[in-house]
Scaffold this motif. Sequence first.
Motif, mmCIF file in Angstrom:
data_model
loop_
_atom_site.group_PDB
_atom_site.id
_atom_site.type_symbol
_atom_site.label_atom_id
_atom_site.label_comp_id
_atom_site.label_asym_id
_atom_site.label_seq_id
_atom_site.Cartn_x
_atom_site.Cartn_y
_atom_site.Cartn_z
ATOM 1 N N VAL A 1 0.844 -1.190 0.000
ATOM 2 C CA VAL A 1 0.000 0.000 0.000
ATOM 3 C C VAL A 1 0.882 1.242 0.000
ATOM 4 C CG1 VAL A 1 -1.874 1.222 1.156
ATOM 5 C CG2 VAL A 1 -1.735 -1.263 1.307
ATOM 6 N N ALA A 2 0.509 2.216 -0.819
ATOM 7 C CA ALA A 2 1.165 3.522 -0.760
ATOM 8 C C ALA A 2 0.259 4.456 0.031
ATOM 9 C CB ALA A 2 1.382 4.051 -2.178
ATOM 10 N N PHE A 3 0.839 5.083 1.083
ATOM 11 C CA PHE A 3 0.087 6.055 1.872
ATOM 12 C C PHE A 3 0.571 7.455 1.514
ATOM 13 C CE2 PHE A 3 0.198 2.241 4.535
ATOM 14 C CZ PHE A 3 -1.159 2.061 4.776
ATOM 15 N N GLY A 4 -0.337 8.402 1.466
ATOM 16 C CA GLY A 4 0.088 9.760 1.132
ATOM 17 C C GLY A 4 -0.666 10.790 1.954
ATOM 18 N N VAL A 5 0.028 11.886 2.240
ATOM 19 C CA VAL A 5 -0.598 13.001 2.941
ATOM 20 C C VAL A 5 -0.365 14.268 2.129
ATOM 21 C CG1 VAL A 5 -0.528 14.428 5.013
ATOM 22 C CG2 VAL A 5 -0.330 11.943 5.202
ATOM 23 N N ILE A 6 -1.423 15.067 1.959
ATOM 24 C CA ILE A 6 -1.304 16.338 1.262
ATOM 25 C C ILE A 6 -1.105 17.419 2.318
ATOM 26 C CG2 ILE A 6 -2.477 17.975 -0.253
ATOM 27 C CD1 ILE A 6 -4.242 15.467 -1.087
ATOM 28 N N GLU A 7 0.024 18.106 2.229
ATOM 29 C CA GLU A 7 0.313 19.142 3.230
ATOM 30 C C GLU A 7 -0.053 20.516 2.694
ATOM 31 O OE1 GLU A 7 4.398 18.780 4.459
ATOM 32 O OE2 GLU A 7 3.760 17.679 6.245
ATOM 33 N N ARG A 8 -0.856 21.216 3.447
ATOM 34 C CA ARG A 8 -1.250 22.577 3.065
ATOM 35 C C ARG A 8 -0.892 23.520 4.214
ATOM 36 N NH1 ARG A 8 -5.403 23.368 -0.562
ATOM 37 N NH2 ARG A 8 -5.889 25.219 0.650
ATOM 38 N N ASP A 9 -0.606 24.764 3.891
ATOM 39 C CA ASP A 9 -0.490 25.746 4.968
ATOM 40 C C ASP A 9 -1.289 26.991 4.567
ATOM 41 O OD1 ASP A 9 1.112 27.155 3.171
ATOM 42 O OD2 ASP A 9 2.933 26.182 3.911
ATOM 43 N N THR A 10 -1.142 28.044 5.329
ATOM 44 C CA THR A 10 -1.989 29.228 5.109
ATOM 45 C C THR A 10 -1.742 29.881 3.760
ATOM 46 O OG1 THR A 10 -0.326 30.413 6.368
ATOM 47 C CG2 THR A 10 -2.378 29.835 7.526
ATOM 48 N N GLN A 11 -0.496 29.672 3.221
ATOM 49 C CA GLN A 11 -0.179 30.323 1.957
ATOM 50 C C GLN A 11 -0.657 29.529 0.748
ATOM 51 O OE1 GLN A 11 3.652 30.357 3.466
ATOM 52 N NE2 GLN A 11 3.970 32.565 3.242
ATOM 53 N N THR A 12 -1.044 28.280 0.976
ATOM 54 C CA THR A 12 -1.443 27.454 -0.143
ATOM 55 C C THR A 12 -2.739 27.959 -0.755
ATOM 56 O OG1 THR A 12 -0.516 25.595 1.070
ATOM 57 C CG2 THR A 12 -1.847 25.072 -0.864
ATOM 58 N N VAL A 13 -2.756 27.984 -2.086
ATOM 59 C CA VAL A 13 -3.964 28.472 -2.763
ATOM 60 C C VAL A 13 -5.137 27.552 -2.461
ATOM 61 C CG1 VAL A 13 -2.830 29.679 -4.644
ATOM 62 C CG2 VAL A 13 -3.204 27.222 -4.819
ATOM 63 N N SER A 14 -6.305 28.137 -2.383
ATOM 64 C CA SER A 14 -7.485 27.307 -2.108
ATOM 65 C C SER A 14 -8.010 26.702 -3.403
ATOM 66 C CB SER A 14 -8.577 28.162 -1.456
ATOM 67 O OG SER A 14 -8.897 29.225 -2.318
ATOM 68 N N ARG A 15 -8.559 25.497 -3.267
ATOM 69 C CA ARG A 15 -9.011 24.743 -4.437
ATOM 70 C C ARG A 15 -10.529 24.684 -4.470
ATOM 71 N NH1 ARG A 15 -4.468 24.755 -7.387
ATOM 72 N NH2 ARG A 15 -2.712 23.982 -6.176
ATOM 73 N N VAL A 16 -11.080 24.688 -5.681
ATOM 74 C CA VAL A 16 -12.533 24.607 -5.824
ATOM 75 C C VAL A 16 -13.004 23.156 -5.697
ATOM 76 C CG1 VAL A 16 -14.494 25.258 -7.229
ATOM 77 C CG2 VAL A 16 -12.322 26.521 -7.440
ATOM 78 N N GLY A 17 -12.437 22.327 -6.536
ATOM 79 C CA GLY A 17 -12.894 20.935 -6.568
ATOM 80 C C GLY A 17 -12.098 20.049 -5.633
ATOM 81 N N PRO A 18 -12.427 18.748 -5.613
ATOM 82 C CA PRO A 18 -11.679 17.790 -4.796
ATOM 83 C C PRO A 18 -10.333 17.450 -5.449
ATOM 84 C CG PRO A 18 -13.348 16.645 -6.073
ATOM 85 C CD PRO A 18 -13.497 18.106 -6.388
#
Lengths: 255, 308
Positions: free
Chosen positions: A45-62
Amino acid sequence: MKGPAALLLAASLAAASPAAAERLVLSLSTNLVAIGSNYTGARLVAFGVIERDTQTVSRVGPYDVVVTVRGPREGVTVREKERLGPIWLNRSQQKFVEVPSFLAVTSTRAIEDAASEEMRRRYRLGVRAVVNAPEFTVGRGGEEDKFRQALVRLKGKDRLYLENPRGVSFVTGEFFRAPISLPATAPVGNYDVEVSLLADGVVVARRNASFELVKTGLEEQISEFARDRPVMSGFVTAAMALFFGWLASVIFRRD
Amino acid sequence: MQIYLPIAEMPVSILLLLAMGAAVGFVSGLFGIGGGFLMTPLLIFLGIPPAVAVATQSAQIAASSATGTLSALRRNALDLKLALTLVAGGFVGTSLGVWFFAAMRRAGQLELVIVLSYVTLFTVLGSLMLAESLREFWSVRRGVVRPRRRGGEHPAYLGLPFRVRFPRSRLYSSLIPIVGLALAVGFIGAVLGIGGAFIMVPALLYLFRVPTNVVIGTSQVQVLCTALLAVILQATLNGAVDIILALILILGGVFGAQFGAQAGRTLRADLFRFLLAILILAVGLRFVIELVVRPTEPFSLSVQELRR
C-alpha cells in the motif's frame, strides 16, 4: 503490509515553490518484497498526505491522485502473424528497447475525467499515455501504433499492464491510500512508485518512492548457484536425474 | 498447491507438474522416446519461458531414460554396440545442428524453419508409418501371410563398405548408413530442441529391421547420453535449467515411465507401431493447424532481456 511505514515520512521535502502548491508526503507499506517458495504475488500500500499551509492556494474541486508503478525495464519484440499463401507466419515486427516490465496505474477516478489529454500526455498519466510517449520506442511513426496497442493488450492479459480507476481512496480530506498488487509473474527487480496530485485537472505536486522485489532463502541460493557456478549446477542436475532414474528402476524391480 | 520456481521466476501448481511429468513419462517409457516434443509445448503453455522449458525438460528425459536403460540392461534388451555407434555419430550431428541453429537465428527465420520442419517431418513420418501399419493389419485380417525376411535378403544400403556385425540386433550392416542416421538425428534434434528418439525408433524399425524389443532399449541409451549432454550444456551456456522444476518433473516422470515400460512389454509389435504412428502424426497435424488456421491473436510478445 509490514515494514517501517514512517521511514519515508521523515524524508519529506521542502522542494515545492513558496506560497503556491501543496506538498505531498508519501510512504510505502514496505520497501522490500520477499519471494519465498510459496510466493504467489504480493500486495502493498502507498500512503500519502497532502500538506497545506496558510499560503497554499485554495481549491474549488476535490483532489485527484494518480499512482503509477513501473517495474524493471526490459526489451520487448512484438511480432504480427500475416497470411502468406496457405500459412500464417510472423512477418512484421516492432522492437521496444526499454519498456516497463510491469505498469500499474491507480487513481481516484477514471484518468480521462481527472486530467485533460494535454496533462495526461505531459505527465505520462495512465497506461495509454505512458505507452504512447515518444521515449517508449525508437519508432518509425504511423505503422508502429498497432504494435503499441498489441503490447498493451498482451501485457494486460497477463495482468502486467493495468489500470484501476477506483483504487486510490481518501481516508480523510488530506490522507489517502493506494493499494498496489503485484502478480506472481512480475519480474524481480526495482519498482518505481510515482504519485501525482491533481487539483482542478492540473498536476500540482509529484512524489516518488521505490521498493524492491527480491528472492530470499532457498530461491535466492538456487538462482545464485545457477548464475555463479553454472557448470557445477549442470552436473548436479544431471546427477540428480541419474539418481532418481536409478532409484525408480530399483523400486520397480520385478525380476 | 503452488510452488515458486526460482529460475523460471513464476509459481506453478505442483500437482499439475507431477501429472504432466507422469503422462509424458508414460509415453516415453512405452515407446522408448524422450517425450521432449510433448513436454516442451506443455511447459510453454503453462507460461514457463521457452528457454527454461527446453533446458529443464532435458533433465526429466535423462531421468526416465536412465530408468529405461537400466531395466533394458537387466532384461538384456538392448544393443550396446549399436547404441554407442549411434551416440558417437549423434554428437557430431548435434554440433552441426547447433551451428545451423545459430546461423538461422542470425538470418531471422528460425521460427519458420522450426515449424515447417515439425510439419514436414511429423506428418510425412507419421503417415508413412501409419500406412505401413494399416497395410499390415489388413493383410493379417485377410489371412495373407507376408513372407518373413530371409537370411541374405536385405536393402542395398546395408551392403556398403565398412560392414560391422551387430549380433544383438541381428544386423550386419555397413557403418555408413548407421552413422549417417545418427548424424541426421543429432542435427535435427539440435535444431528442433528435441532428443530425436522418435525419428531414431522408426528408422531402426523400418530401415534396419532391428527387433522391436531391442530398438527401445538401444534408443533409451542414445536418448540418455543426448539428454545428459543437453542438461550440462544448457546449464553452462544459458543458466536456464530450473532445478526445482526439474525435480518435480523427474518425480512424476520416472513413475510414469515405469508404467509405460510395463505396458510396452505386453503390447503387440504391430499395435505398438500403429500407436507410435498415430502419436507422431497427431503432433504433426497440431503444427499444421497452428500454421493454417487464422490466429485469434495475430500478435505475440517476446522479451529479450531484463535490465535490472
